[in-house]
Design an enzyme around this catalytic site. Structure first.
Site, PDB file in Angstrom:
ATOM      1  N   SER A  68      89.078 -43.124 -60.025  1.00 24.37           N
ATOM      2  CA  SER A  68      89.516 -43.911 -61.186  1.00 24.37           C
ATOM      3  C   SER A  68      89.363 -43.065 -62.429  1.00 24.37           C
ATOM      4  CB  SER A  68      88.657 -45.175 -61.307  1.00 24.37           C
ATOM      5  OG  SER A  68      88.817 -45.786 -62.571  1.00 24.37           O
ATOM      6  N   GLY A  76      93.820 -55.659 -51.858  1.00 22.21           N
ATOM      7  CA  GLY A  76      93.967 -54.677 -52.932  1.00 22.21           C
ATOM      8  C   GLY A  76      95.065 -53.681 -52.658  1.00 22.21           C
ATOM      9  N   ILE A  77      94.871 -52.440 -53.143  1.00 22.44           N
ATOM     10  CA  ILE A  77      95.898 -51.422 -52.935  1.00 22.44           C
ATOM     11  C   ILE A  77      95.870 -50.876 -51.515  1.00 22.44           C
ATOM     12  CG2 ILE A  77      95.867 -50.792 -55.376  1.00 22.44           C
ATOM     13  CD1 ILE A  77      94.417 -48.242 -54.610  1.00 22.44           C
ATOM     14  N   GLY A  78      94.802 -51.154 -50.776  1.00 25.79           N
ATOM     15  CA  GLY A  78      94.743 -50.687 -49.396  1.00 25.79           C
ATOM     16  C   GLY A  78      95.785 -51.337 -48.521  1.00 25.79           C
ATOM     17  N   TYR A 121      79.597 -48.100 -61.665  1.00 21.53           N
ATOM     18  CA  TYR A 121      80.939 -47.922 -61.109  1.00 21.53           C
ATOM     19  C   TYR A 121      81.504 -46.563 -61.514  1.00 21.53           C
ATOM     20  CZ  TYR A 121      85.926 -48.681 -60.286  1.00 21.53           C
ATOM     21  OH  TYR A 121      87.234 -48.553 -59.865  1.00 21.53           O
ATOM     22  N   GLY A 126      89.403 -50.208 -46.468  1.00 20.59           N
ATOM     23  CA  GLY A 126      89.656 -51.288 -47.414  1.00 20.59           C
ATOM     24  C   GLY A 126      91.094 -51.756 -47.368  1.00 20.59           C
ATOM     25  N   ALA A 127      91.690 -51.769 -46.187  1.00 20.38           N
ATOM     26  CA  ALA A 127      93.122 -52.060 -46.070  1.00 20.38           C
ATOM     27  C   ALA A 127      93.429 -53.539 -45.908  1.00 20.38           C
ATOM     28  CB  ALA A 127      93.715 -51.281 -44.885  1.00 20.38           C
TER      29      ALA A 127
END
Length: 297
Positions: A146, A25-27, A171, A21-22
């Protein structure tokens, strides 16, 4: 402790990393900082266009950096296997990608999408890459969960959530599975006597693509932490010499305590066996480690 920042990261030359997931987002800032500090980074992304753009953005800030794109769809176990087969060396795996708060859908393999992507995809990926991790002493696996995990519940008789689906509850369930997996991975590594650290992180409430609140989204995102701040726990877990396997870090790299359910070894063991059955990935190398006569408990 003094506030930790990515500037404190060590030189990562000769380190090979995969960040799922780079492309956003945070990736993206996770991959960026790893590359900035010398690591060879595989930007694992589902969309080739967005993945290529992420590589370009990183190289624009780190000219000459060692960054490449790897296509990975965690909602498709065949894609997970193809991606893993293309990795040749690995010191650091950051299980970062995720979907959240979506209508009920299924992965290509028929799993509920949030559980299948966030947990089962990463479970399979980690198991398939385990031989490479074991070949690099001190290798680490960082799994992003999370604080929503505390509301998660696992019903093994309804993993598809066919008897009732809620976007947030699904989630939370997937994030509980992430944390159970991260902690159980460390237990099994310890029992096998292998040198791998498994660490979990919670990025905090961060402005990522998961946060979607309709027409108010631009305003709400202004109140959230930027993605770079959300990447700090992952970067700390991935690189700090003070990190121990089985720990859980949150915003500002603060150590956190998992929920009671997440600490359940019985629940974690059952989830592990179910996940192995569903994905066909069984982490055989741990059994081989025990057979070699580990002196660890």
């Amino acid at each position: 402790m003094t506030t930790w920042t990515p500037a404190s990261m060590p030189d990562l030359t000769s380190t090979s990393a995969v960040v799922t997931g780079a492309s956003s987002g945070i990736g993206l800032p996770t991959a960026l900082e790893l590359a900035r500090h010398g690591a060879h980074v595989v930007v694992a992304a589902r969309d080739p266009g967005r993945g290529a753009e992420a590589v370009r953005r990183i190289l624009s800030e780190v000219p000459g950096g060692q960054v490449e794109l790897g296509l990975l769809d965690l909602a498709d176990l065949a894609s997970v296997r193809r991606f893993a087969a293309g990795v040749t060396r690995l010191d650091l795996l950051v299980n970062n990608a995720g979907v959240g708060l979506i209508p009920r859908r299924e992965t290509k393999d028929g799993f509920e999408m949030q559980f299948g992507t966030n947990h089962l995809g990463h479970f399979a990926l980690t198991g398939l890459l385990l031989p490479l991790l074991l070949a690099r002493p001190g290798a680490r696996v960082v799994t992003v969960t999370s604080d929503a995990h505390a509301a998660g519940r696992l019903d093994f008789d309804d993993l598809g959530l066919e008897r009732g689906y809620g976007r947030m509850s699904a989630y939370a369930r997937s994030k509980l599975a992430n944390l159970l997996f991260a902690l159980e991975l460390q237990r099994r590594a310890d029992r096998a006597g292998v040198d791998v650290k498994s660490v979990a992180t919670h990025p905090g409430t961060t402005a990522t693509n998961i946060v979607k609140v309709g027409p108010l989204q631009p305003l709400v995102r202004l109140l959230l932490k930027p993605a770079a701040a959300g990447a700090v726990p992952s970067l700390y877990a991935a690189t700090s010499p003070d990190v121990r396997g089985g720990e859980y870090f949150g915003p500002r790299a603060k150590r956190l305590s998992p929920s009671q359910a997440a600490r359940s070894e019985e629940l974690a063991a059952r989830l592990w066996e179910v996940s192995a059955e569903l994905t066909g990935v069984r982490f055989e190398e741990f059994a081989e480690g025990r057979a070699r006569g580990s002196t660890q408990p």
